[in-house]
Design an enzyme around this catalytic site. Structure first.
Site, PDB file in Angstrom:
ATOM      1  N   ASN A 182     -23.695 -38.480 -27.961  1.00 43.03           N
ATOM      2  CA  ASN A 182     -22.891 -38.711 -26.919  1.00 43.03           C
ATOM      3  C   ASN A 182     -22.486 -40.229 -26.952  1.00 43.03           C
ATOM      4  O   ASN A 182     -23.608 -41.081 -27.066  1.00 43.03           O
ATOM      5  CB  ASN A 182     -23.631 -38.518 -25.660  1.00 43.03           C
ATOM      6  CG  ASN A 182     -22.799 -39.017 -24.304  1.00 43.03           C
ATOM      7  OD1 ASN A 182     -22.488 -40.115 -24.167  1.00 43.03           O
ATOM      8  ND2 ASN A 182     -22.041 -37.951 -23.678  1.00 43.03           N
ATOM      9  N   SER A 227     -19.204 -34.414 -24.741  1.00 44.42           N
ATOM     10  CA  SER A 227     -18.771 -35.229 -23.485  1.00 44.42           C
ATOM     11  C   SER A 227     -19.253 -34.559 -22.237  1.00 44.42           C
ATOM     12  O   SER A 227     -19.409 -33.509 -22.102  1.00 44.42           O
ATOM     13  CB  SER A 227     -17.169 -35.168 -23.614  1.00 44.42           C
ATOM     14  OG  SER A 227     -16.810 -35.917 -22.499  1.00 44.42           O
ATOM     15  N   GLU A 228     -19.884 -35.434 -21.506  1.00 49.65           N
ATOM     16  CA  GLU A 228     -20.386 -35.088 -19.999  1.00 49.65           C
ATOM     17  C   GLU A 228     -19.450 -34.318 -19.018  1.00 49.65           C
ATOM     18  O   GLU A 228     -20.310 -33.844 -18.202  1.00 49.65           O
ATOM     19  CB  GLU A 228     -21.131 -36.351 -19.388  1.00 49.65           C
ATOM     20  CG  GLU A 228     -20.412 -37.617 -19.086  1.00 49.65           C
ATOM     21  CD  GLU A 228     -20.242 -38.482 -19.987  1.00 49.65           C
ATOM     22  OE1 GLU A 228     -20.400 -38.206 -21.149  1.00 49.65           O
ATOM     23  OE2 GLU A 228     -20.233 -39.730 -19.511  1.00 49.65           O
ATOM     24  N   ASN A 229     -18.409 -34.179 -19.338  1.00 51.54           N
ATOM     25  CA  ASN A 229     -17.432 -33.399 -18.459  1.00 51.54           C
ATOM     26  C   ASN A 229     -17.193 -31.937 -18.941  1.00 51.54           C
ATOM     27  O   ASN A 229     -16.727 -30.987 -18.448  1.00 51.54           O
ATOM     28  CB  ASN A 229     -15.812 -33.901 -18.289  1.00 51.54           C
ATOM     29  CG  ASN A 229     -15.261 -34.363 -19.653  1.00 51.54           C
ATOM     30  OD1 ASN A 229     -16.157 -34.577 -20.825  1.00 51.54           O
ATOM     31  ND2 ASN A 229     -14.111 -34.064 -19.884  1.00 51.54           N
TER      32      ASN A 229
END
Lengths: 225, 216
Positions: A26, A49-51
């Site tokens: 990340n 990606s944290e979404n």
């Protein structure tokens, strides 16, 4: 005329050499966001990606943007073969749960114990925002911080104790700056490499805590031979 | 559209899906702006982009309290009202924001987490050492209403999402008394592949068919 430090792109280029083949990675805002462009050709990594994306590819070409496929910085991106979508909860099961091999974040201050402050400058206007940085810092198997060695006003950013609001305590493993590569160890900060043209003493002078090194410190290498 | 939000009272707590411009229930938000409910307590990753997303609700001064992870530099109206002390903010790490919703939806009242230990986030929270590590107690987070966006629903309310527009939407669907979903397409029940359904119909109360509005 002060000696030239590395550029932000060169910091990113050096950081890219820390990525092992096959790693799940990340990248945060700022310099980390430049790193994907410098991954060595013989290394394959999978960007998270944290979404809710694993296997994020390069930025979408003009005219091919899909605004349902964006990274955490709202930039339209693409996928690589083997990519997956999932919810934000699953995205953070990956961060907090220790599933990501390497996370690389920007930093405002890093302490000699590896505490990280990267989300708010005291006194800044506005509400600030934590985003995913706290979850990522706590859970990363290995956390690298890329940043300029000094703030714009010359303040040292590698400090004994962070004075800015913390992101997480004792979380940083390695700091890569425009002057040096520094590892956070149980015995304190170890100067692993210095930027071309800079002596260990010069790096020490820009760092508040004592840096450990012995003999000749290798020069930072920006790309594989 | 306006019918779907017609019962939202002043003072309600409402969750809004969406992240990075994707997956926002923008038509429902516009409906709530027209409805004019005030004194709202909202839960959302961010606080709008100009007039877009939640921006219109801040512009109309309908929001009193926010729980968010990243209000955002583009959240003009929120930032003005925050600086003026007109809106309250609880800033929450993003993974904890959604995990608190997940816990609520799963009937877990609170949980211990390592995120924020030793930071401002830990202030006022119970701390406990478990197997030698420090953790803080986080409370479950639910709402009266969840406004979410999906790509497609069947008539029962089974949902599938599109790409990274999924984000917070499936979690919020589980954490509200009433979940209202805005979709691009409604299909006959039985035509969605059960293997592909992300949000089962049990979590969905109202479906609104509306062409998606993007705030890119």
């Amino acid at each position: 005329m002060p000696k030239a430090r590395l550029t932000r792109e060169q910091i990113a280029e050096r950081a890219a050499l820390e990525l092992p083949d096959g790693a799940y990675v990340n990248l945060g805002w700022g310099i980390p966001n430049l790193i994907a462009a410098y991954v060595p050709k013989d290394v394959v990594v999978y960007f998270h990606s944290e979404n809710g994306i694993l296997g994020m590819g390069p930025r979408a070409k003009p005219g091919e943007e899909d605004y349902d496929l964006v990274d955490a910085m709202k930039v339209p991106v693409t996928l690589v073969p083997g990519a997956a979508y999932f919810s934000q909860v699953d995205a953070h099961v990956m961060t907090r749960g220790g599933h990501l091999d390497i996370c690389i974040l920007g930093g405002l201050q890093v302490s000699e114990k590896g505490d990280l402050a990267n989300w708010r400058v005291p006194g800044a206007k506005g509400a600030g925002g934590i985003g995913g940085a706290m979850d990522i810092s706590v859970g990363a198997k290995r956390l690298i911080v890329t940043m300029e060695h000094n703030a714009k006003d010359g303040q040292r950013k590698i400090v004994k104790t962070c004075s800015f609001p913390l992101t997480a305590i004792e979380c940083v493993n390695t700091i890569i700056t425009d002057l040096a590569v520094i590892d956070v160890t149980a015995d304190g900060l170890v100067l692993r490499e210095a930027a071309p043209g800079f002596t260990p003493e010069e790096v020490q002078a820009q760092s508040e805590p004592k840096l450990r090194y012995s003999g000749k410190v290798p020069e930072m290498v920006l790309r594989k031979k | 559209m306006d019918l779907a939000v017609a019962d939202i009272p002043d003072g309600a707590t409402v969750m809004f899906g969406g992240f990075g411009g994707a997956g926002f229930p923008n038509n429902l938000i516009q409906g709530l702006a027209r409805r004019g409910a005030r004194n709202l307590s909202v839960i959302s990753n961010n606080c709008g982009t100009g007039d877009g997303e939640l921006g219109i609700l801040f512009k109309n001064r309908q929001i009193r309290h926010v729980v968010a992870a990243f209000p955002g530099p583009g959240a003009t109206y929120f930032q003005q009202q925050f600086d003026a002390g007109e809106v309250e903010l609880e800033l929450v790490p993003q993974g904890i924001l959604c995990e608190r919703m997940r816990a609520f939806g799963a009937g877990i009242p609170a949980f211990y987490s390592p995120v924020g230990v030793g930071t401002d986030v830990a202030k006022g929270k119970e701390e406990r050492v478990i197997r030698g590590e420090r953790y803080i107690l986080e409370q479950a987070l639910g709402a009266d209403y969840a406004f979410i966006k999906a790509q497609r629903a069947d008539r029962m309310g089974n949902l599938v999402y599109r790409k990274a527009a999924r984000n917070f939407n499936p979690i919020m669907a589980t954490a509200a008394k009433i979940t209202i979903v805005e979709v691009d397409e409604v299909v006959e029940t039985g035509t969605l592949d059960p293997e592909m359904i992300v949000t089962p119909s049990i979590y969905v109360n109202r479906i609104v068919l509306a062409k998606g509005i993007h705030n890119a």
